[in-house]
Design an enzyme around this catalytic site. Structure first.
Site, PDB file in Angstrom:
ATOM      1  N   ASP A 192       0.762  -1.036  -0.059  1.00 30.62           N
ATOM      2  CA  ASP A 192      -0.038  -0.026  -0.017  1.00 30.62           C
ATOM      3  C   ASP A 192       0.809   1.192   0.000  1.00 30.62           C
ATOM      4  OD1 ASP A 192      -1.580   2.265   0.685  1.00 30.62           O
ATOM      5  OD2 ASP A 192      -2.954   0.990   1.920  1.00 30.62           O
ATOM      6  N   HIS A 193       0.809   1.906  -1.037  1.00 29.12           N
ATOM      7  CA  HIS A 193       1.845   2.918  -1.186  1.00 29.12           C
ATOM      8  C   HIS A 193       1.760   4.114  -0.198  1.00 29.12           C
ATOM      9  CE1 HIS A 193      -0.774   5.313  -3.733  1.00 29.12           C
ATOM     10  NE2 HIS A 193      -0.111   6.188  -3.802  1.00 29.12           N
ATOM     11  N   ASP A 250     -10.949   2.142  -4.402  1.00 30.28           N
ATOM     12  CA  ASP A 250      -9.711   2.668  -4.960  1.00 30.28           C
ATOM     13  C   ASP A 250      -9.197   3.285  -3.878  1.00 30.28           C
ATOM     14  OD1 ASP A 250      -7.773   3.186  -7.087  1.00 30.28           O
ATOM     15  OD2 ASP A 250      -8.314   4.995  -6.984  1.00 30.28           O
ATOM     16  N   HIS A 255      -6.243   2.750   1.215  1.00 24.44           N
ATOM     17  CA  HIS A 255      -5.564   3.612   1.900  1.00 24.44           C
ATOM     18  C   HIS A 255      -6.072   4.276   3.083  1.00 24.44           C
ATOM     19  CE1 HIS A 255      -3.283   3.019  -1.985  1.00 24.44           C
ATOM     20  NE2 HIS A 255      -4.164   3.838  -2.495  1.00 24.44           N
ATOM     21  N   LYS A 355     -12.064  12.376  -7.033  1.00 30.62           N
ATOM     22  CA  LYS A 355     -10.826  12.876  -7.903  1.00 30.62           C
ATOM     23  C   LYS A 355     -11.843  14.372  -8.423  1.00 30.62           C
ATOM     24  CE  LYS A 355      -8.981   8.694  -9.316  1.00 30.62           C
ATOM     25  NZ  LYS A 355      -7.671   8.928  -8.801  1.00 30.62           N
TER      26      LYS A 355
END
Ligand code: BG6
Length: 517
Positions: A192-193, A250, A255, A355
């Site tokens: 998980d960045h 997403d 995250h 977004k």
């Protein structure tokens, strides 16, 4: 430029080979190779290292090396030192093969034996599945069937996958079961960045290396928590993927649930990987899944229509490439969650992400309760701002505490001032992709920052009822926010019904007054 010696307590990783399935993709050139190069610059890579790319197309090792050299010129996050790059480059190898073809795997095994001899990698191998999720289980099973995941004679084998880890609870369980059929959980690294970001890692330090906050880190002193990930980008060319995902899958289920878990978790008994993950999974399990009725009250979805970002007109989501003109995919979501344990019962956690919002901004805001009695007349007469702690994650990393102070002058006039700290104050912290720490952790076998199977399933247990409700009740008002705005009006209503407002929706809400470090 010589390699630096390893910073702090970090030690260089031991000998290994890295196999990247899908090495022709964006992830390899934009993140993985530049991150490996940055690790090399910092002296954190072993000298005994080989990196093998696997994709469909036939090409020679030399061609692959030339392509990667070009990509490094385009995507490295710092100037490339030829001597250091050439050391990495000579350890690059290539294996052509379909991921679904059993014949690919014995060839890969032969290549790994060869690099183990030439680069003395000790038989340690990290398999990075930089491929669409539909291939995860199959590649893992084929690696298993070819004996490539067997850990023998002290050598380790690890499998790395990127989100999405399934698309609902059922598919996540199936994926975990299939991968678990060929490897032990400790061999799997679900990346998980967000957990590679500096300020996210700093959350653990902030909470558990300071004695100041722990006594007030609970329902008695905290009014509510907000977590926001606002993006200005649209779906770019990822319409195919995004149409199957939406922002809840997403960003929020992955995250943002991790951010929530870091904020809400109990102190772990140590910083061993499983001690930390045990506490995180408890938080996720304590989040009460919503009933369909609660979804209507506590979750809002949105989709951007055309609008403007700065001076630029931008198209609506339904006009983006590879997106259905009648798409019901949500590009915005806001949810109110409750962590039902002793520390947090009754305290709402408001999460929102979208977004094409007005600015790019990721932050966690913890709002404290008001003092029990307002003694200052002026303040009593009007609603004054409560104390807030804001953890800025990006674009500018830092921490800010908002307190009340007296404005200079004869009258007792209150104002909000900030005590703040910015990561920039550390000076140049080095160019990074965000993958350096994560790749290094995998090489040294530290799973702390990675999702565990039970965490993934706990997160889906919360997200799936919302997705199911949305699925059964298609949106009637999409698109419901213009690109460049702060999302749909219904999201404001969600929080305003509770007598609260979103924090940091517009620059005018930033705290006025002095800045003190
Ligand atoms: C990815 C999502 O995981 O994170 C993208 O798939 C999103 O849709 C990205 O844009 C955001 O990452 P960052 O690091 O830019 O906040």
């Amino acid at each position: 430029m010589p390699e630096a010696s390893a910073p702090g307590s970090l030690r260089p990783a031991g000998p290994c080979a890295i196999v990247i399935f899908g090495a022709a993709g964006d992830l390899t050139k934009r993140k993985l190779l530049p991150a490996l190069y940055n690790l090399k610059v910092n002296g954190l890579l072993p000298r005994e290292l080989a990196i093998a790319g696997v994709t469909r197309k036939e090409k020679s090792h030399e061609q692959f090396r030339a392509e990667q050299s070009q990509d490094m010129r385009d995507f490295a996050t710092q100037a490339v030192d030829e001597a250091l790059w050439s050391e990495l480059r000579q350890g690059l190898y290539y294996q052509a093969g379909e991921f679904t073809d059993p014949a690919t795997y014995p060839k890969l095994a032969a290549l790994l034996e060869e690099v183990a001899r030439t680069h003395r990698t000790g038989g340690n191998v990290l398999f990075y599945l930089a491929v669409p999720p539909s291939f995860f289980a199959e590649i893992a099973e084929r690696l298993g069937a070819a004996g490539l995941l067997r850990e023998a004679e002290g050598a380790w084998r690890r499998v790395i996958i990127e989100k999405p880890f399934g698309r609902d609870l059922e598919s996540a369980r199936e994926l975990n079961a299939r991968i678990g059929g060929v490897v032990k959980e400790s061999q799997v690294y679900r990346i998980d960045h967000y957990l590679g970001k500096e300020t996210v890692q700093n959350l653990l330090v902030f909470r558990f290396a300071n004695g100041l906050f722990e006594p007030i880190w609970n329902r008695r002193y905290i009014d509510h928590v907000q977590i926001k990930v606002a993006e200005t980008v649209g779906v770019e060319d990822r319409g195919n993927y995004y149409e199957t995902a939406g922002v809840l899958r997403d960003m929020i289920q992955t995250h943002m649930f991790q951010l929530l878990a870091l904020v809400a978790m109990e102190p772990p008994i140590s910083f061993e990987a499983d001690a930390v993950r045990d506490e995180k999974v408890k938080v996720l399990r304590a989040i009460r899944p919503m009933t369909p009725g609660e979804v209507l009250q506590q979750a809002v979805r949105g989709q951007y229509g055309e609008g403007r970002l700065g001076d630029q007109p931008v198209p609506g989501y339904r006009s983006e490439p590879k997106v259905s003109p009648i798409s019901a995919t949500e590009t915005y979501a806001a949810v109110k969650l409750f962590v039902e344990n002793w520390r947090w019962a009754g305290i709402p956690f408001y999460l929102r992400s979208g977004k094409r919002l007005a600015t790019r901004d990721t932050e966690i805001m913890i709002q404290f309760r008001q003092p029990p009695l307002m003694l200052f007349e002026e303040a009593a007469a009007r609603q004054i701002d409560p104390n807030r702690l804001v953890l800025h994650i990006q674009p500018d990393e830092g921490i800010e505490i908002q307190i009340k102070a007296k404005r200079p002058g004869p009258a007792v006039a209150l104002t909000t001032v900030k005590l703040d700290f910015s990561y920039k104050d550390f000076g140049d912290t080095g160019a990074a992709t965000g993958y350096e720490r994560l790749l290094h952790d995998i090489m040294v076998g530290d799973g702390t920052l990675f999702h565990r199977a039970d965490m993934v399933e706990a997160a889906w247990t919360v997200a799936t009822p919302i997705l199911d409700s949305w699925q059964s009740l298609p949106p009637r008002d999409f698109p419901n926010y213009p690109a460049g705005s702060w999302g749909p009006a219904a999201a404001d209503e969600l929080i305003q019904r509770d007598g609260r407002t979103w924090w940091g929706s517009s620059p005018s809400e930033a705290a006025p007054g002095l800045t003190r470090s």
